[in-house]
Write an enzyme that holds these catalytic residues in place. Structure first.
Site, PDB file in Angstrom:
ATOM      1  N   ASP A  28      21.559  53.130 -80.261  1.00 41.40           N
ATOM      2  CA  ASP A  28      22.524  51.593 -81.036  1.00 41.40           C
ATOM      3  C   ASP A  28      23.385  52.731 -81.325  1.00 41.40           C
ATOM      4  O   ASP A  28      24.017  53.092 -82.475  1.00 41.40           O
ATOM      5  CB  ASP A  28      21.660  50.969 -81.932  1.00 41.40           C
ATOM      6  N   ASN A  30      27.232  51.972 -79.707  1.00 44.91           N
ATOM      7  CA  ASN A  30      28.025  52.577 -78.613  1.00 44.91           C
ATOM      8  C   ASN A  30      29.195  51.345 -79.324  1.00 44.91           C
ATOM      9  O   ASN A  30      30.015  52.061 -78.722  1.00 44.91           O
ATOM     10  CB  ASN A  30      27.354  52.569 -77.345  1.00 44.91           C
ATOM     11  N   GLY A  31      29.258  49.944 -79.139  1.00 42.97           N
ATOM     12  CA  GLY A  31      30.366  49.111 -79.495  1.00 42.97           C
ATOM     13  C   GLY A  31      30.424  49.304 -80.047  1.00 42.97           C
ATOM     14  O   GLY A  31      32.022  49.157 -80.119  1.00 42.97           O
ATOM     15  N   HIS A  45      29.987  53.476 -74.692  1.00 43.70           N
ATOM     16  CA  HIS A  45      28.636  53.854 -73.931  1.00 43.70           C
ATOM     17  C   HIS A  45      29.158  54.779 -73.066  1.00 43.70           C
ATOM     18  O   HIS A  45      28.116  56.350 -73.165  1.00 43.70           O
ATOM     19  CB  HIS A  45      28.050  53.105 -72.845  1.00 43.70           C
ATOM     20  N   TRP A  77      20.531  42.186 -69.384  1.00 42.30           N
ATOM     21  CA  TRP A  77      21.114  41.216 -68.969  1.00 42.30           C
ATOM     22  C   TRP A  77      22.453  40.742 -69.199  1.00 42.30           C
ATOM     23  O   TRP A  77      23.083  39.818 -68.446  1.00 42.30           O
ATOM     24  CB  TRP A  77      20.161  40.458 -67.778  1.00 42.30           C
ATOM     25  N   ARG A  79      24.769  40.116 -70.883  1.00 42.84           N
ATOM     26  CA  ARG A  79      26.065  40.886 -72.051  1.00 42.84           C
ATOM     27  C   ARG A  79      26.607  40.489 -70.500  1.00 42.84           C
ATOM     28  O   ARG A  79      26.118  40.071 -69.287  1.00 42.84           O
ATOM     29  CB  ARG A  79      25.687  42.358 -71.827  1.00 42.84           C
ATOM     30  N   LEU A 139      10.541  70.407 -71.025  1.00 42.73           N
ATOM     31  CA  LEU A 139      10.468  69.151 -71.907  1.00 42.73           C
ATOM     32  C   LEU A 139      10.261  67.794 -70.621  1.00 42.73           C
ATOM     33  O   LEU A 139      11.243  67.826 -69.902  1.00 42.73           O
ATOM     34  CB  LEU A 139      12.205  68.501 -72.595  1.00 42.73           C
ATOM     35  N   ARG A 196      15.791  54.923 -84.696  1.00 42.01           N
ATOM     36  CA  ARG A 196      17.133  53.872 -84.379  1.00 42.01           C
ATOM     37  C   ARG A 196      17.948  54.040 -84.998  1.00 42.01           C
ATOM     38  O   ARG A 196      18.423  54.489 -86.330  1.00 42.01           O
ATOM     39  CB  ARG A 196      16.532  52.256 -84.235  1.00 42.01           C
ATOM     40  N   MET A 203      12.449  46.376 -83.477  1.00 39.16           N
ATOM     41  CA  MET A 203      11.977  47.484 -82.225  1.00 39.16           C
ATOM     42  C   MET A 203      13.094  47.040 -81.354  1.00 39.16           C
ATOM     43  O   MET A 203      12.637  47.620 -79.913  1.00 39.16           O
ATOM     44  CB  MET A 203      10.682  47.582 -82.513  1.00 39.16           C
ATOM     45  N   SER A 204      12.814  45.603 -81.005  1.00 36.54           N
ATOM     46  CA  SER A 204      13.975  45.304 -79.983  1.00 36.54           C
ATOM     47  C   SER A 204      13.209  44.997 -78.281  1.00 36.54           C
ATOM     48  O   SER A 204      13.955  45.984 -77.798  1.00 36.54           O
ATOM     49  CB  SER A 204      15.846  46.038 -79.789  1.00 36.54           C
ATOM     50  N   GLU A 215       5.828  56.191 -85.968  1.00 42.82           N
ATOM     51  CA  GLU A 215       6.460  56.548 -87.869  1.00 42.82           C
ATOM     52  C   GLU A 215       8.354  55.749 -86.584  1.00 42.82           C
ATOM     53  O   GLU A 215       8.815  56.298 -85.936  1.00 42.82           O
ATOM     54  CB  GLU A 215       6.819  57.642 -88.546  1.00 42.82           C
TER      55      GLU A 215
HETATM   56  C1  FPP Z   1      23.478  50.511 -77.969  1.00 43.84           C
HETATM   57  O1  FPP Z   1      25.386  50.070 -77.998  1.00 43.84           O
HETATM   58  C2  FPP Z   1      23.532  51.067 -76.698  1.00 43.84           C
HETATM   59  C3  FPP Z   1      23.722  50.526 -75.197  1.00 43.84           C
HETATM   60  C4  FPP Z   1      22.765  48.895 -74.827  1.00 43.84           C
HETATM   61  C5  FPP Z   1      22.798  51.706 -74.121  1.00 43.84           C
HETATM   62  C6  FPP Z   1      22.837  52.494 -74.018  1.00 43.84           C
HETATM   63  C7  FPP Z   1      24.033  53.204 -73.700  1.00 43.84           C
HETATM   64  C8  FPP Z   1      23.991  55.342 -73.404  1.00 43.84           C
HETATM   65  C9  FPP Z   1      23.321  55.553 -74.971  1.00 43.84           C
HETATM   66  C10 FPP Z   1      25.177  55.297 -72.597  1.00 43.84           C
HETATM   67  C11 FPP Z   1      23.720  55.257 -71.319  1.00 43.84           C
HETATM   68  C12 FPP Z   1      22.428  55.896 -71.176  1.00 43.84           C
HETATM   69  C13 FPP Z   1      21.960  55.488 -70.101  1.00 43.84           C
HETATM   70  C14 FPP Z   1      20.787  56.251 -69.828  1.00 43.84           C
HETATM   71  C15 FPP Z   1      22.285  54.719 -69.394  1.00 43.84           C
HETATM   72  P1  FPP Z   1      25.398  48.472 -78.488  1.00 43.84           P
HETATM   73  O2  FPP Z   1      26.343  48.541 -77.295  1.00 43.84           O
HETATM   74  O3  FPP Z   1      25.158  47.857 -78.362  1.00 43.84           O
HETATM   75  O4  FPP Z   1      26.492  48.685 -79.628  1.00 43.84           O
HETATM   76  P2  FPP Z   1      26.843  47.622 -80.465  1.00 43.84           P
HETATM   77  O5  FPP Z   1      25.294  46.907 -80.919  1.00 43.84           O
HETATM   78  O6  FPP Z   1      27.471  48.468 -81.524  1.00 43.84           O
HETATM   79  O7  FPP Z   1      27.240  46.480 -79.696  1.00 43.84           O
END
Ligand code: FPP
Length: 253
Positions: A28, A30-31, A45, A77, A79, A139, A196, A203-204, A215
């Site tokens: 979590d 990336n945004g 991402h 979906w 988004r 792995l 996380r 847990m979403s 754990e």
């Molecule tokens: C959450 O960040 C992340 C995702 C919804 C997707 C995770 C994807 C990747 C790490 C890259 C692609 C990997 C695969 C296997 C497709 P967010 O966008 O919810 O971030 P935010 O909460 O800060 O907005």
């Protein structure tokens, strides 16, 4: 959490604390990583994908047997269409670019979730990744894509109900073990540790059945910044915990 003075976290006379057999990660942040840099979400991402590559390598090095990552949830979906297309594109790119490398490194790829709503070419690529790597023995990388735990449990219930309706299964034979075998993760051990990133603590809809005794480690690190140091920190936190599985503490009695 610091260990109490009477009870050190590890007895130095004991063997090194165990590496978890199965680590599952909610990647979590990336945004937010991108927003903090004034970059488009896609860039977050994309960098998240690089973090994932790195973590797969480290998990293999550390001798972890199973690594499950949450790539796209059933709820994602909702988004914007452009972001959904970006995430699908990144998975395509991951399979095309990294599959040969994963195979060379003896990594077995498994996908959990449903094909429903995915483009046929992506479904084909995912099947190719699973087929090519099915006999690998290092792995196991489990990618939860178009995955939701409630949806997975509903699918399992439908499978069992169909077996009952067809006379292949007695209602009284639906046990915890039989239910687990109807899940997407039938042949995968339960996660020992769920991590996380990004400071969120929920847990979403991820592995809700399988994580019953896992754990949980929450780190404020945003996923694109999750490096070897952050991974090792999460593993140390896990190793400091005492797992009881509903029993009594080893310090009691
Ligand atoms: C959450 O960040 C992340 C995702 C919804 C997707 C995770 C994807 C990747 C790490 C890259 C692609 C990997 C695969 C296997 C497709 P967010 O966008 O919810 O971030 P935010 O909460 O800060 O907005």
């Amino acid at each position: 959490m610091s260990a109490s003075p009477e009870k050190p976290a590890h007895n130095p006379a004991e063997a090194a604390p165990p590496v978890p057999r199965h680590v599952a990660i909610i990647m979590d942040g990336n945004g937010r990583w991108a927003a903090r840099r004034g970059l488009p979400r896609f860039e977050g991402h994309r960098r998240g994908m690089e973090a994932l590559r790195n973590v797969v390598r480290i998990a293999g090095d550390l001798g972890i047997d199973y690594l499950t990552v949450y790539g796209f949830s059933s709820e994602n979906w909702s988004r914007p269409a452009a972001e959904i297309a970006d995430l699908m594109g990144l998975l395509r790119h991951f399979v095309r670019r990294d599959l040969a490398d994963l195979h060379r490194n003896n990594v077995r790829v498994r996908i959990i979730g449903t094909d429903e709503g995915l483009a046929p070419d992506l479904v084909g690529l995912l099947a190719e990744a699973e087929n090519l790597t099915r006999d690998n023995t290092a792995l196991t990388l489990v990618v939860a894509f178009n995955y939701g735990a409630r949806q997975e449990m509903a699918r399992a219930a439908r499978r069992l109900a169909a077996d009952v309706a067809a006379g292949r299964l007695a209602v009284d034979d639906i046990s915890v073990e039989r239910f687990a075998k109807a899940l997407d993760t039938a042949d995968i051990p339960d996660p020992d540790l769920v991590i996380r990133t990004s400071g969120e603590q929920r847990m979403s809809n991820f592995l809700l059945w399988q994580a019953a005794y896992a754990e949980l480690v929450f780190t404020p690190v945003l996923w694109p910044d999750f490096d070897r140091g952050a991974f090792e920190e999460a593993l140390s936190e896990y190793q400091r915990r005492e797992r009881r599985f509903g029993g009594l503490s080893s310090a009691i009695g």
